[in-house]
Design a protein around this motif. Structure first.
Motif, PDB file in Angstrom:
ATOM      1  N   ILE A 293     -46.568  22.627 -24.187  1.00  0.00           N
ATOM      2  CA  ILE A 293     -46.683  22.612 -22.723  1.00  0.00           C
ATOM      3  C   ILE A 293     -45.965  21.399 -22.136  1.00  0.00           C
ATOM      4  CG2 ILE A 293     -48.310  22.390 -20.811  1.00  0.00           C
ATOM      5  CD1 ILE A 293     -50.304  24.008 -22.507  1.00  0.00           C
ATOM      6  N   LEU A 294     -46.124  20.228 -22.808  1.00  0.00           N
ATOM      7  CA  LEU A 294     -45.487  19.014 -22.323  1.00  0.00           C
ATOM      8  C   LEU A 294     -43.968  19.136 -22.386  1.00  0.00           C
ATOM      9  CD1 LEU A 294     -45.715  16.103 -21.316  1.00  0.00           C
ATOM     10  CD2 LEU A 294     -45.854  15.362 -23.702  1.00  0.00           C
ATOM     11  N   VAL A 295     -43.453  19.628 -23.539  1.00  0.00           N
ATOM     12  CA  VAL A 295     -42.010  19.803 -23.688  1.00  0.00           C
ATOM     13  C   VAL A 295     -41.485  20.812 -22.674  1.00  0.00           C
ATOM     14  CG1 VAL A 295     -40.185  20.628 -25.224  1.00  0.00           C
ATOM     15  CG2 VAL A 295     -41.984  19.122 -26.117  1.00  0.00           C
ATOM     16  N   GLY A 296     -42.251  21.899 -22.489  1.00  0.00           N
ATOM     17  CA  GLY A 296     -41.838  22.899 -21.494  1.00  0.00           C
ATOM     18  C   GLY A 296     -41.802  22.310 -20.096  1.00  0.00           C
ATOM     19  N   PHE A 297     -42.776  21.454 -19.792  1.00  0.00           N
ATOM     20  CA  PHE A 297     -42.801  20.803 -18.478  1.00  0.00           C
ATOM     21  C   PHE A 297     -41.589  19.888 -18.301  1.00  0.00           C
ATOM     22  CE2 PHE A 297     -44.041  17.148 -15.854  1.00  0.00           C
ATOM     23  CZ  PHE A 297     -44.316  17.800 -14.661  1.00  0.00           C
ATOM     24  N   VAL A 298     -41.264  19.128 -19.394  1.00  0.00           N
ATOM     25  CA  VAL A 298     -40.107  18.228 -19.333  1.00  0.00           C
ATOM     26  C   VAL A 298     -38.820  19.030 -19.140  1.00  0.00           C
ATOM     27  CG1 VAL A 298     -38.712  16.574 -20.625  1.00  0.00           C
ATOM     28  CG2 VAL A 298     -41.210  16.408 -20.673  1.00  0.00           C
TER      29      VAL A 298
END
Length: 209
Positions: free
Chosen positions: A37-42
């Motif tokens: 989720i964090l990587v997708g957000f970035v």
């Protein structure tokens, strides 16, 4: 007294380890999901920022294309104005051309030459007449070629004919030629080019040992 544990401690231990394994797997899954989720957000943020930059560049390119078109239109208008100004100047200069032309022809015509036709078409002059000999015609062409007002004389016809009858008959040369006439601005441009060439030559001579 000896105590004996008859409970299934191995199965209990196995259940405990299995429970710990499932807990670790669940924790790892949650952690992995969080990373995803964090990587997708970035990535989403970077993509959004890049999209905004692309939109900005596209808008700026559109504005630049408009300005380039405006500059091109302005250049065309300036060129059109210059052309109209040049046309007006040429018209003003051309009004005096017949006077210059006649004076120049009178000055350049050698003895033994008789002109029967002088006709101007644009910047070319058609000249017809008679001469005592081919040499007179050649001299006239040479004088025209050397004139600053005339340019590129061209003989169309040059032949011997008879004029008159009986005792008054004469053998003369009938000629037909055309020659260009320069505009005042062309003379000014030629004078400027000659002056620039003379200045350059003097500079070269000074530098030479």
């Amino acid at each position: 007294m000896i105590k004996i544990n008859l409970l299934p401690h191995r199965e209990a231990k196995r259940k405990e380890l299995k429970s710990q394994f499932y807990s670790l797997m669940t924790l790892a899954g949650l952690f992995g999901a969080g990373i995803v989720i964090l990587v997708g957000f970035v990535f989403s943020s970077q993509l959004s920022a890049q999209t905004e930059r692309n939109a900005f560049i596209t808008q700026e390119n559109t504005e630049l294309d408009k300005k380039i078109k405006e500059v091109a239109n302005l250049k065309q208008e300036i060129d059109a104005l210059k052309a109209r100004q040049q046309a007006v100047e040429d018209l003003q200069g051309d009004r005096n051309q017949p006077v210059f032309m006649m004076n120049e022809l009178v000055r350049l015509a050698p003895e033994g030459l008789y002109l029967t036709l002088i006709k101007q078409e644009g910047q070319r002059i058609a000249i017809k007449g008679y001469a005592q000999s081919h040499a007179v015609v050649g001299l006239f062409v040479t004088e025209l070629n050397a004139s600053e007002w005339m340019s590129k004389p061209e003989i169309i016809q040059n032949k011997a004919v008879g004029l008159g009858q009986g005792r008054d008959a004469k053998r003369v040369i009938e000629f037909d030629l055309n020659v260009g006439i320069r505009r005042p601005r062309e003379l000014e441009a030629a004078a400027s080019a000659d002056a620039a060439g003379s200045t350059k030559k003097k500079s070269t001579d000074v530098k030479s040992p």
